[in-house]
Design a protein around this motif. Structure first.
Motif, PDB file in Angstrom:
ATOM      1  N   GLY A   1      73.184  93.164 -16.916  1.00 34.18           N
ATOM      2  CA  GLY A   1      72.195  93.094 -15.853  1.00 34.18           C
ATOM      3  C   GLY A   1      72.449  92.041 -14.802  1.00 34.18           C
ATOM      4  N   GLU A   2      73.521  91.261 -14.924  1.00 31.01           N
ATOM      5  CA  GLU A   2      73.824  90.237 -13.935  1.00 31.01           C
ATOM      6  C   GLU A   2      74.626  90.826 -12.781  1.00 31.01           C
ATOM      7  OE1 GLU A   2      73.965  86.104 -16.503  1.00 31.01           O
ATOM      8  OE2 GLU A   2      75.821  87.234 -16.265  1.00 31.01           O
ATOM      9  N   ALA A   3      74.471  90.201 -11.611  1.00 30.76           N
ATOM     10  CA  ALA A   3      75.187  90.662 -10.430  1.00 30.76           C
ATOM     11  C   ALA A   3      75.713  89.467  -9.666  1.00 30.76           C
ATOM     12  CB  ALA A   3      74.271  91.483  -9.532  1.00 30.76           C
ATOM     13  N   ILE A   4      76.857  89.644  -9.002  1.00 28.00           N
ATOM     14  CA  ILE A   4      77.370  88.604  -8.126  1.00 28.00           C
ATOM     15  C   ILE A   4      77.521  89.178  -6.719  1.00 28.00           C
ATOM     16  CG2 ILE A   4      78.547  87.279  -9.921  1.00 28.00           C
ATOM     17  CD1 ILE A   4      81.179  88.500  -8.963  1.00 28.00           C
ATOM     18  N   GLY A   5      77.261  88.318  -5.746  1.00 25.75           N
ATOM     19  CA  GLY A   5      77.427  88.680  -4.349  1.00 25.75           C
ATOM     20  C   GLY A   5      78.153  87.573  -3.620  1.00 25.75           C
ATOM     21  N   THR A   6      79.018  87.943  -2.709  1.00 24.43           N
ATOM     22  CA  THR A   6      79.794  86.974  -1.951  1.00 24.43           C
ATOM     23  C   THR A   6      79.668  87.263  -0.460  1.00 24.43           C
ATOM     24  OG1 THR A   6      81.412  86.588  -3.705  1.00 24.43           O
ATOM     25  CG2 THR A   6      82.109  86.081  -1.461  1.00 24.43           C
ATOM     26  N   SER A   7      79.465  86.207   0.325  1.00 23.07           N
ATOM     27  CA  SER A   7      79.565  86.285   1.782  1.00 23.07           C
ATOM     28  C   SER A   7      80.676  85.344   2.208  1.00 23.07           C
ATOM     29  CB  SER A   7      78.246  85.873   2.447  1.00 23.07           C
ATOM     30  OG  SER A   7      77.257  86.853   2.264  1.00 23.07           O
ATOM     31  N   GLY A   8      81.608  85.857   3.010  1.00 20.52           N
ATOM     32  CA  GLY A   8      82.735  85.025   3.410  1.00 20.52           C
ATOM     33  C   GLY A   8      83.243  85.372   4.786  1.00 20.52           C
ATOM     34  N   ASP A   9      83.926  84.417   5.400  1.00 23.72           N
ATOM     35  CA  ASP A   9      84.485  84.648   6.734  1.00 23.72           C
ATOM     36  C   ASP A   9      85.834  85.342   6.691  1.00 23.72           C
ATOM     37  OD1 ASP A   9      86.292  82.710   5.924  1.00 23.72           O
ATOM     38  OD2 ASP A   9      85.761  81.247   7.472  1.00 23.72           O
ATOM     39  N   TYR A  10      86.258  85.782   5.502  1.00 24.02           N
ATOM     40  CA  TYR A  10      87.554  86.433   5.331  1.00 24.02           C
ATOM     41  C   TYR A  10      87.416  87.942   5.127  1.00 24.02           C
ATOM     42  CZ  TYR A  10      86.104  86.399   0.461  1.00 24.02           C
ATOM     43  OH  TYR A  10      85.383  86.586  -0.695  1.00 24.02           O
ATOM     44  N   GLN A  11      86.193  88.453   5.103  1.00 25.09           N
ATOM     45  CA  GLN A  11      85.991  89.862   4.762  1.00 25.09           C
ATOM     46  C   GLN A  11      86.102  90.765   5.988  1.00 25.09           C
ATOM     47  OE1 GLN A  11      82.184  89.108   2.891  1.00 25.09           O
ATOM     48  NE2 GLN A  11      83.043  89.356   0.848  1.00 25.09           N
TER      49      GLN A  11
ATOM     50  N   LEU B   1      75.473  84.192  -8.326  1.00 19.44           N
ATOM     51  CA  LEU B   1      75.276  85.035  -9.497  1.00 19.44           C
ATOM     52  C   LEU B   1      73.777  85.140  -9.728  1.00 19.44           C
ATOM     53  CD1 LEU B   1      77.112  84.980 -12.894  1.00 19.44           C
ATOM     54  CD2 LEU B   1      74.624  84.917 -12.826  1.00 19.44           C
ATOM     55  N   VAL B   2      73.283  86.361  -9.824  1.00 17.26           N
ATOM     56  CA  VAL B   2      71.851  86.595 -10.024  1.00 17.26           C
ATOM     57  C   VAL B   2      71.641  87.191 -11.407  1.00 17.26           C
ATOM     58  CG1 VAL B   2      69.793  87.755  -9.159  1.00 17.26           C
ATOM     59  CG2 VAL B   2      71.537  86.960  -7.553  1.00 17.26           C
ATOM     60  N   THR B   3      70.794  86.562 -12.171  1.00 17.80           N
ATOM     61  CA  THR B   3      70.468  87.044 -13.511  1.00 17.80           C
ATOM     62  C   THR B   3      69.399  88.132 -13.422  1.00 17.80           C
ATOM     63  OG1 THR B   3      68.898  85.212 -13.701  1.00 17.80           O
ATOM     64  CG2 THR B   3      71.105  84.872 -14.606  1.00 17.80           C
ATOM     65  N   PRO B   4      69.210  88.915 -14.494  1.00 16.83           N
ATOM     66  CA  PRO B   4      68.240  90.018 -14.439  1.00 16.83           C
ATOM     67  C   PRO B   4      66.866  89.567 -13.978  1.00 16.83           C
ATOM     68  CG  PRO B   4      69.560  90.175 -16.426  1.00 16.83           C
ATOM     69  CD  PRO B   4      69.914  88.862 -15.792  1.00 16.83           C
ATOM     70  N   ARG B   5      66.221  90.413 -13.169  1.00 15.87           N
ATOM     71  CA  ARG B   5      64.935  90.079 -12.554  1.00 15.87           C
ATOM     72  C   ARG B   5      63.803  90.833 -13.241  1.00 15.87           C
ATOM     73  NH1 ARG B   5      65.935  85.888  -9.351  1.00 15.87           N
ATOM     74  NH2 ARG B   5      64.282  86.481  -7.914  1.00 15.87           N
ATOM     75  N   PRO B   6      62.597  90.264 -13.186  1.00 14.34           N
ATOM     76  CA  PRO B   6      61.442  90.973 -13.766  1.00 14.34           C
ATOM     77  C   PRO B   6      61.180  92.281 -13.029  1.00 14.34           C
ATOM     78  CG  PRO B   6      60.920  88.658 -13.299  1.00 14.34           C
ATOM     79  CD  PRO B   6      62.237  88.940 -12.648  1.00 14.34           C
ATOM     80  N   ALA B   7      60.613  93.231 -13.737  1.00 13.51           N
ATOM     81  CA  ALA B   7      60.246  94.499 -13.116  1.00 13.51           C
ATOM     82  C   ALA B   7      59.278  94.239 -11.961  1.00 13.51           C
ATOM     83  CB  ALA B   7      59.610  95.423 -14.145  1.00 13.51           C
ATOM     84  N   GLY B   8      59.476  94.957 -10.869  1.00 17.71           N
ATOM     85  CA  GLY B   8      58.602  94.807  -9.717  1.00 17.71           C
ATOM     86  C   GLY B   8      59.094  93.804  -8.700  1.00 17.71           C
ATOM     87  N   SER B   9      60.105  93.001  -9.055  1.00 14.14           N
ATOM     88  CA  SER B   9      60.670  92.042  -8.103  1.00 14.14           C
ATOM     89  C   SER B   9      61.978  92.603  -7.553  1.00 14.14           C
ATOM     90  CB  SER B   9      60.921  90.698  -8.789  1.00 14.14           C
ATOM     91  OG  SER B   9      61.887  90.829  -9.824  1.00 14.14           O
ATOM     92  N   THR B  10      62.524  91.922  -6.550  1.00 12.29           N
ATOM     93  CA  THR B  10      63.817  92.325  -6.003  1.00 12.29           C
ATOM     94  C   THR B  10      64.859  92.272  -7.117  1.00 12.29           C
ATOM     95  OG1 THR B  10      63.268  91.494  -3.814  1.00 12.29           O
ATOM     96  CG2 THR B  10      65.598  91.795  -4.308  1.00 12.29           C
ATOM     97  N   GLN B  11      65.579  93.359  -7.304  1.00 10.51           N
ATOM     98  CA  GLN B  11      66.502  93.444  -8.429  1.00 10.51           C
ATOM     99  C   GLN B  11      67.802  92.690  -8.155  1.00 10.51           C
ATOM    100  OE1 GLN B  11      65.603  94.963 -11.637  1.00 10.51           O
ATOM    101  NE2 GLN B  11      63.826  94.300 -10.465  1.00 10.51           N
ATOM    102  N   ALA B  12      68.566  92.469  -9.230  1.00 12.81           N
ATOM    103  CA  ALA B  12      69.714  91.558  -9.174  1.00 12.81           C
ATOM    104  C   ALA B  12      70.748  91.987  -8.150  1.00 12.81           C
ATOM    105  CB  ALA B  12      70.349  91.440 -10.561  1.00 12.81           C
TER     106      ALA B  12
END
Length: 356
Positions: free
Chosen positions: A242-252, A283-294
């Motif tokens: 249930g974990e997710a990672i997101g990256t923002s970079g100036d190289y993409q 890195l975003v860990t699993p979120r409670p139901a009803g909130s913005t998801q990972a």
């Protein structure tokens, strides 16, 4: 003048290395892998320990969903989103939208407010002015007068009212572009589909935005964080269910002109490509139901953290994110202690600062 494709060769190399690492030591009968190209990037879905037929059918449904989302909410080719933008520009009020788009805009508006509107999907005109509304963009400096005029109009998500399936904007300069939100949303949609299809263990990778389900046998999924200036991972880390990672970079997505790098991450305060940070990974860990998801949060929240510069940690805390890493303009690595404890850094790489 140098034009950099939407996905640099380095990013492809890192993705290939990641796949090789995932497959190493695995029985090929136990892992199923499918790739596609959508959202202007490479998409990869891996499943573990499901039958070939079951995995193939589930992943095919995921890829169909990705294609649907791409066509429905494209920022510059005809779509529901471009139709909405045209109506806003014409000054229409109470514009009907699909329930899905209404929910997406409501969520994006809340995320934008939390991050001081640094994540701002209302900046479509600015993105187009810088030449990033194309799959094969041409390096261009916007006309200074047009840029100044657009910055003064200050379009933001706060200009929108979304109620009863209708959208109204008090600012006709709003032009919506969900590029900083859509890949994360797609990750969460993929997770729902795979679980419904009985797939408990999978890894979904949309151009470096990654979400994990379950595990890879008795081992976690392990993914790489791209080095922003070298063709290798900066570090690797295990991803749990249930974990997710997101990256923002100036190289993409960027171009170089007259010795300067101009990336697609635009600062709404100045109208200019962001400076001061090479990359941010959260890195975003699993979120409670009803909130913005990972998946969604990993994509959208990385933007204000990136644009926040030296205040990056403050913005991460606003979103409840404890696992974050920033590479500043000089290449110094700042990382939270929570993420630092989980990373395996590349040879010769170590963080400059570890913060709480």
């Amino acid at each position: 003048m140098r034009l950099i494709p939407l996905q640099r060769a380095a990013a492809w190399l890192a993705a290939l290395a990641l796949t090789a690492g995932l497959l190493a030591g695995c029985s090929r009968e136990r892992i199923h892998q499918q790739e596609s190209y959508v959202f202007g990037t490479r998409v990869e879905v891996l499943t573990w320990d499901a039958s070939e037929d079951k995995a193939r059918a589930a992943v095919a449904e995921v890829l169909r969903e990705f294609d649907r989302l791409h066509r429905a909410y494209h920022a510059w080719e005809p779509s529901e989103l471009t139709a909405l933008n045209q109506a806003i520009a014409a000054g229409q009020q109470g514009i009907p939208v699909s329930p899905e788009l209404a929910a997406m805009l409501t969520e994006a508006k809340a995320i934008a407010a939390t991050g001081d509107e640094l994540f701002d999907p209302a900046l479509g005109q600015l993105i187009a002015l810088w030449g990033f509304h194309t799959d094969t963009f041409v390096p261009v400096r916007p006309d200074p007068a047009k840029l100044s005029e657009l910055v003064k109009t200050h379009p933001t998500m706060a200009d929108l009212t979304i109620a009863d399936g209708k959208v109204t904007s008090r600012n006709p300069a709003v032009q919506l572009d969900l590029g900083g939100y859509g890949k994360g949303y797609a990750l969460d949609r993929a997770a729902v589909i795979l679980k419904a299809r009985g797939i408990a263990n999978a890894l979904i990778n949309i151009g470096g935005n990654v979400l994990a389900l379950g595990s890879k046998g008795d081992q976690p999924w392990r993914v790489g964080i791209q080095h922003p200036r070298e063709p290798r991972p900066l570090a690797t880390l295990p991803l749990r269910d249930g974990e997710a990672i997101g990256t923002s970079g100036d190289y993409q997505r960027y171009f170089e002109l007259d010795g300067e790098r101009f990336c697609h991450l635009l600062d709404p305060r100045t109208g200019q490509p962001a400076r001061g940070t090479q990359a941010v990974t959260i890195l975003v860990t699993p979120r409670p139901a009803g909130s913005t998801q990972a998946g969604t949060l990993s994509d959208a929240a990385s933007k204000p953290i990136y644009l926040g510069g030296e205040r990056w940690r403050d913005y991460a805390k606003r979103f409840g994110i404890e696992h974050a890493l920033r590479v500043d303009a000089a290449g110094q690595i700042e990382v939270t202690s929570a993420l630092h404890s989980r990373l395996q850094y590349g040879d010769g790489i170590k963080p400059t600062i570890v913060v709480n």
